[in-house]
Design a protein around this motif. Structure first.
Motif, PDB file in Angstrom:
ATOM      1  N   ASP A 159       0.929  -1.282  -0.057  1.00  0.00           N
ATOM      2  CA  ASP A 159       0.190   0.126   0.028  1.00  0.00           C
ATOM      3  C   ASP A 159       0.735   1.437   0.041  1.00  0.00           C
ATOM      4  N   ILE A 160       2.090   1.088   0.509  1.00  0.00           N
ATOM      5  CA  ILE A 160       2.960   2.360   0.587  1.00  0.00           C
ATOM      6  C   ILE A 160       3.902   2.345  -0.505  1.00  0.00           C
ATOM      7  N   GLY A 161       3.765   1.395  -1.416  1.00  0.00           N
ATOM      8  CA  GLY A 161       4.639   1.051  -2.552  1.00  0.00           C
ATOM      9  C   GLY A 161       5.827   0.502  -2.425  1.00  0.00           C
ATOM     10  N   LEU A 162       6.142  -0.156  -1.268  1.00  0.00           N
ATOM     11  CA  LEU A 162       7.354  -1.033  -1.009  1.00  0.00           C
ATOM     12  C   LEU A 162       7.009  -2.471  -1.103  1.00  0.00           C
ATOM     13  N   THR A 163       8.074  -3.238  -1.080  1.00  0.00           N
ATOM     14  CA  THR A 163       8.119  -4.632  -0.756  1.00  0.00           C
ATOM     15  C   THR A 163       9.130  -5.074   0.261  1.00  0.00           C
ATOM     16  N   ARG A 164       8.997  -6.214   0.994  1.00  0.00           N
ATOM     17  CA  ARG A 164       9.793  -6.692   1.998  1.00  0.00           C
ATOM     18  C   ARG A 164      11.303  -6.693   1.421  1.00  0.00           C
ATOM     19  N   GLY A 165      11.205  -7.135   0.097  1.00  0.00           N
ATOM     20  CA  GLY A 165      12.825  -6.914  -0.342  1.00  0.00           C
ATOM     21  C   GLY A 165      13.239  -5.655  -0.240  1.00  0.00           C
ATOM     22  N   ASP A 166      12.659  -4.564  -0.667  1.00  0.00           N
ATOM     23  CA  ASP A 166      13.022  -3.149  -0.518  1.00  0.00           C
ATOM     24  C   ASP A 166      13.457  -2.941   0.727  1.00  0.00           C
ATOM     25  N   VAL A 167      12.846  -3.258   1.596  1.00  0.00           N
ATOM     26  CA  VAL A 167      12.997  -3.047   3.158  1.00  0.00           C
ATOM     27  C   VAL A 167      14.505  -3.863   3.454  1.00  0.00           C
ATOM     28  N   ILE A 168      14.465  -4.971   3.148  1.00  0.00           N
ATOM     29  CA  ILE A 168      15.988  -5.667   3.498  1.00  0.00           C
ATOM     30  C   ILE A 168      16.994  -5.203   2.611  1.00  0.00           C
ATOM     31  N   TRP A 169      16.767  -4.892   1.248  1.00  0.00           N
ATOM     32  CA  TRP A 169      17.817  -4.157   0.635  1.00  0.00           C
ATOM     33  C   TRP A 169      18.342  -2.759   1.308  1.00  0.00           C
ATOM     34  N   ALA A 170      17.374  -1.952   1.835  1.00  0.00           N
ATOM     35  CA  ALA A 170      17.460  -0.856   2.447  1.00  0.00           C
ATOM     36  C   ALA A 170      18.505  -1.083   3.774  1.00  0.00           C
ATOM     37  N   SER A 171      18.204  -2.020   4.286  1.00  0.00           N
ATOM     38  CA  SER A 171      18.712  -2.199   5.470  1.00  0.00           C
ATOM     39  C   SER A 171      20.119  -2.748   5.437  1.00  0.00           C
ATOM     40  N   ASN A 172      20.543  -3.019   4.039  1.00  0.00           N
ATOM     41  CA  ASN A 172      21.910  -3.583   3.743  1.00  0.00           C
ATOM     42  C   ASN A 172      22.736  -2.374   3.084  1.00  0.00           C
ATOM     43  N   LEU A 173      22.176  -1.240   2.991  1.00  0.00           N
ATOM     44  CA  LEU A 173      22.961  -0.003   2.548  1.00  0.00           C
ATOM     45  C   LEU A 173      24.160   0.373   3.441  1.00  0.00           C
ATOM     46  N   PRO A 174      25.037   0.850   2.854  1.00  0.00           N
ATOM     47  CA  PRO A 174      26.070   1.395   3.870  1.00  0.00           C
ATOM     48  C   PRO A 174      25.759   2.132   4.812  1.00  0.00           C
ATOM     49  N   VAL A 175      26.409   2.067   5.855  1.00  0.00           N
ATOM     50  CA  VAL A 175      26.028   3.181   6.957  1.00  0.00           C
ATOM     51  C   VAL A 175      25.955   4.627   6.651  1.00  0.00           C
ATOM     52  N   GLY A 176      26.733   5.088   5.956  1.00  0.00           N
ATOM     53  CA  GLY A 176      26.693   6.436   5.183  1.00  0.00           C
ATOM     54  C   GLY A 176      25.553   6.822   4.503  1.00  0.00           C
ATOM     55  N   GLU A 177      24.691   5.972   4.213  1.00  0.00           N
ATOM     56  CA  GLU A 177      23.538   6.322   3.348  1.00  0.00           C
ATOM     57  C   GLU A 177      22.043   6.107   4.189  1.00  0.00           C
ATOM     58  N   ASP A 178      21.244   7.101   4.058  1.00  0.00           N
ATOM     59  CA  ASP A 178      20.131   7.186   4.825  1.00  0.00           C
ATOM     60  C   ASP A 178      19.220   6.137   4.255  1.00  0.00           C
ATOM     61  N   PRO A 179      18.836   5.068   4.818  1.00  0.00           N
ATOM     62  CA  PRO A 179      17.983   3.869   4.246  1.00  0.00           C
ATOM     63  C   PRO A 179      16.575   4.326   4.137  1.00  0.00           C
ATOM     64  N   VAL A 180      15.932   5.462   4.920  1.00  0.00           N
ATOM     65  CA  VAL A 180      14.606   5.783   5.058  1.00  0.00           C
ATOM     66  C   VAL A 180      14.582   6.747   3.602  1.00  0.00           C
ATOM     67  N   GLN A 181      15.332   7.484   3.360  1.00  0.00           N
ATOM     68  CA  GLN A 181      15.358   8.365   2.164  1.00  0.00           C
ATOM     69  C   GLN A 181      15.240   7.337   0.842  1.00  0.00           C
ATOM     70  N   ALA A 182      16.262   6.424   0.898  1.00  0.00           N
ATOM     71  CA  ALA A 182      16.550   5.516  -0.292  1.00  0.00           C
ATOM     72  C   ALA A 182      14.958   4.635  -0.559  1.00  0.00           C
ATOM     73  N   LEU A 183      14.478   4.394   0.184  1.00  0.00           N
ATOM     74  CA  LEU A 183      13.126   3.667   0.499  1.00  0.00           C
ATOM     75  C   LEU A 183      12.289   4.735  -0.207  1.00  0.00           C
ATOM     76  N   SER A 184      12.384   5.951   0.119  1.00  0.00           N
ATOM     77  CA  SER A 184      11.106   6.800  -0.205  1.00  0.00           C
ATOM     78  C   SER A 184      11.542   7.100  -1.710  1.00  0.00           C
ATOM     79  N   GLY A 185      12.690   7.000  -2.129  1.00  0.00           N
ATOM     80  CA  GLY A 185      12.755   6.982  -3.660  1.00  0.00           C
ATOM     81  C   GLY A 185      12.347   5.774  -4.498  1.00  0.00           C
ATOM     82  N   VAL A 186      12.526   4.873  -4.005  1.00  0.00           N
ATOM     83  CA  VAL A 186      12.211   3.537  -4.413  1.00  0.00           C
ATOM     84  C   VAL A 186      10.614   3.484  -4.483  1.00  0.00           C
ATOM     85  N   SER A 187       9.845   3.960  -3.461  1.00  0.00           N
ATOM     86  CA  SER A 187       8.269   3.987  -3.530  1.00  0.00           C
ATOM     87  C   SER A 187       7.889   5.152  -4.371  1.00  0.00           C
ATOM     88  N   LYS A 188       8.474   6.214  -4.442  1.00  0.00           N
ATOM     89  CA  LYS A 188       8.086   7.195  -5.535  1.00  0.00           C
ATOM     90  C   LYS A 188       8.216   6.854  -6.865  1.00  0.00           C
TER      91      LYS A 188
END
Length: 83
Positions: free
Chosen positions: A50-79
């Motif tokens: 409903d918010i434009g994400l999949t569980r895989g997207d959330v897992i992908w974001a959790s594996n981003l480097p520490v220097g990257e904002d995972p919530v911002q990355a997910l926002s881009g995916v969802s948009k």
């Protein structure tokens, strides 16, 4: 060195302290964002959809480097997905 000279000297590397503060602030922001991912992982797949994400997207974001904002990355995916 006299006492008065110590008190009037400015830091030799003010830019370094600014960079360190900015880096620490960014790390803290990203740590808080990663904590938010835990809440997303607890949502049902239909709610994520409903918010434009999949569980895989959330897992992908959790594996981003520490220097990257995972919530911002997910926002881009969802948009991009909603378009």
């Amino acid at each position: 060195m006299s006492q008065s000279r110590i008190e009037t000297e400015t830091p030799r590397h003010p830019a370094l302290s600014s960079v360190l503060f900015t880096s620490l602030n960014q790390w803290l922001h990203n740590w808080v964002a990663r904590r938010k991912l835990r809440a997303l992982m607890e949502l049902e797949d239909t709610t994520l959809r409903d918010i434009g994400l999949t569980r895989g997207d959330v897992i992908w974001a959790s594996n981003l480097p520490v220097g990257e904002d995972p919530v911002q990355a997910l926002s881009g995916v969802s948009k991009r997905r909603v378009r």
